[in-house]
Motif scaffolding. Structure first.
Motif, PDB file in Angstrom:
ATOM      1  N   LEU A   1       0.820  -1.219   0.000  1.00  0.00           N
ATOM      2  CA  LEU A   1       0.000   0.000   0.000  1.00  0.00           C
ATOM      3  C   LEU A   1       0.851   1.265   0.000  1.00  0.00           C
ATOM      4  O   LEU A   1       0.529   2.225  -0.710  1.00  0.00           O
ATOM      5  N   VAL A   2       1.924   1.276   0.777  1.00  0.00           N
ATOM      6  CA  VAL A   2       2.798   2.460   0.789  1.00  0.00           C
ATOM      7  C   VAL A   2       3.393   2.669  -0.595  1.00  0.00           C
ATOM      8  O   VAL A   2       3.467   3.803  -1.085  1.00  0.00           O
ATOM      9  N   THR A   3       3.792   1.587  -1.247  1.00  0.00           N
ATOM     10  CA  THR A   3       4.371   1.691  -2.589  1.00  0.00           C
ATOM     11  C   THR A   3       3.331   2.171  -3.599  1.00  0.00           C
ATOM     12  O   THR A   3       3.622   3.024  -4.436  1.00  0.00           O
ATOM     13  N   GLU A   4       2.125   1.645  -3.511  1.00  0.00           N
ATOM     14  CA  GLU A   4       1.063   1.991  -4.471  1.00  0.00           C
ATOM     15  C   GLU A   4       0.462   3.376  -4.233  1.00  0.00           C
ATOM     16  O   GLU A   4       0.209   4.123  -5.175  1.00  0.00           O
TER      17      GLU A   4
ATOM     18  N   TYR B   1       7.250   1.789   9.675  1.00  0.00           N
ATOM     19  CA  TYR B   1       8.687   1.689   9.961  1.00  0.00           C
ATOM     20  C   TYR B   1       9.122   0.226   9.992  1.00  0.00           C
ATOM     21  O   TYR B   1      10.114  -0.150   9.363  1.00  0.00           O
ATOM     22  N   GLU B   2       8.396  -0.606  10.730  1.00  0.00           N
ATOM     23  CA  GLU B   2       8.794  -2.016  10.809  1.00  0.00           C
ATOM     24  C   GLU B   2       8.715  -2.693   9.451  1.00  0.00           C
ATOM     25  O   GLU B   2       9.601  -3.443   9.065  1.00  0.00           O
TER      26      GLU B   2
ATOM     27  N   HIS C   1      20.275  -1.235  -0.068  1.00  0.00           N
ATOM     28  CA  HIS C   1      19.154  -1.974  -0.668  1.00  0.00           C
ATOM     29  C   HIS C   1      17.827  -1.549  -0.020  1.00  0.00           C
ATOM     30  O   HIS C   1      16.830  -1.314  -0.710  1.00  0.00           O
ATOM     31  N   GLU C   2      17.837  -1.446   1.299  1.00  0.00           N
ATOM     32  CA  GLU C   2      16.631  -1.066   2.032  1.00  0.00           C
ATOM     33  C   GLU C   2      16.175   0.344   1.658  1.00  0.00           C
ATOM     34  O   GLU C   2      14.994   0.582   1.403  1.00  0.00           O
ATOM     35  N   PHE C   3      17.107   1.297   1.607  1.00  0.00           N
ATOM     36  CA  PHE C   3      16.751   2.699   1.346  1.00  0.00           C
ATOM     37  C   PHE C   3      16.400   2.965  -0.111  1.00  0.00           C
ATOM     38  O   PHE C   3      15.784   3.983  -0.411  1.00  0.00           O
ATOM     39  N   THR C   4      16.803   2.075  -1.035  1.00  0.00           N
ATOM     40  CA  THR C   4      16.468   2.293  -2.440  1.00  0.00           C
ATOM     41  C   THR C   4      15.199   1.562  -2.862  1.00  0.00           C
ATOM     42  O   THR C   4      14.763   1.699  -4.001  1.00  0.00           O
ATOM     43  N   ALA C   5      14.594   0.814  -1.969  1.00  0.00           N
ATOM     44  CA  ALA C   5      13.343   0.126  -2.291  1.00  0.00           C
ATOM     45  C   ALA C   5      12.239   1.157  -2.525  1.00  0.00           C
ATOM     46  O   ALA C   5      12.210   2.207  -1.871  1.00  0.00           O
ATOM     47  N   PRO C   6      11.318   0.886  -3.444  1.00  0.00           N
ATOM     48  CA  PRO C   6      10.232   1.842  -3.715  1.00  0.00           C
ATOM     49  C   PRO C   6       9.427   2.216  -2.468  1.00  0.00           C
ATOM     50  O   PRO C   6       9.038   3.376  -2.307  1.00  0.00           O
ATOM     51  N   ALA C   7       9.182   1.257  -1.577  1.00  0.00           N
ATOM     52  CA  ALA C   7       8.405   1.560  -0.370  1.00  0.00           C
ATOM     53  C   ALA C   7       9.147   2.557   0.517  1.00  0.00           C
ATOM     54  O   ALA C   7       8.518   3.419   1.144  1.00  0.00           O
TER      55      ALA C   7
END
Length: 195
Positions: free
Chosen positions: A27-30, A64-65, A95-101
């Motif tokens: 949902l955050v990504t969309e 956040y989690e 990797h975590e910070f570049t994820a779309p979410a």
């Protein structure tokens, strides 16, 4: 992964927990952070809102989690050298910070953190502190190998690593090069190496 303390009573359903986290990321990504709601997450995950509120204080802690604890859940790196361990840790953070979410969640989370000192305290105590404690092993091994001094402030080094990635990727919006993790690990490693 570090989770808030489970309440007494019925044990937590791991499948429901994972469905909630997955639904949150989707949902955050969309929709973006602002348009994501606990109700929408509950509906997508197939659980009641009460199930979510029993585990998280609200949307910010849940997001956040879901979005920013992948690195914390990974095994502690053990490559045989401090620089190698720092590189592995940084690769996970990048990797975590570049994820779309992450890109979608970060602005809203920062605003919520700034407005809520109690939320900051919960994130620090329930997620960040345990994650840092687990990474102490990286520095203990480095001390035993003679790569660094036992007086190195581990918390500050970990904040420096995460802060560099957060600023470079999250705030400035730079696309990380393949060498970014290696370069940052070398810079920080040289700063804390035994002399």
């Amino acid at each position: 992964m570090t989770h808030p303390s489970a309440p007494r009573g019925r044990p937590r359903d791991i499948r429901a927990h994972q469905a909630i986290l997955t639904s949150t990321i989707e949902l955050v990504t969309e929709l973006g952070y602002a348009a994501t709601s606990v109700g929408a997450v509950a509906a997508r995950a197939g659980v009641g809102k009460d199930t979510i509120y029993r585990r998280w204080s609200g949307k910010a802690e849940l997001v956040y989690e879901a979005v920013f604890t992948e690195t914390e859940a990974a095994p502690v790196p053990d490559t045989g050298s401090l620089t190698g361990d720092l590189t592995a840790l940084l690769e996970s953070l990048i990797h975590e910070f570049t994820a779309p979410a992450a890109a979608a969640a970060l602005p809203g989370l920062l605003a919520d953190f700034a407005a809520g000192p109690e939320l900051q305290a919960r994130i620090r105590s329930q997620f960040l502190a345990p994650a840092k404690e687990s990474l102490v092993a990286v520095f203990e091994r480095a001390v035993r190998r003679g790569e660094t001094d036992p007086s190195v402030p581990v918390d500050l080094v970990l904040d420096t690593l995460a802060g560099a990635v957060f600023f470079h990727v999250g705030l400035v919006g730079e696309r990380p090069t393949r060498q970014l993790a290696t370069q940052l690990a070398a810079i920080v490693g040289r700063g804390i190496e035994a002399r």
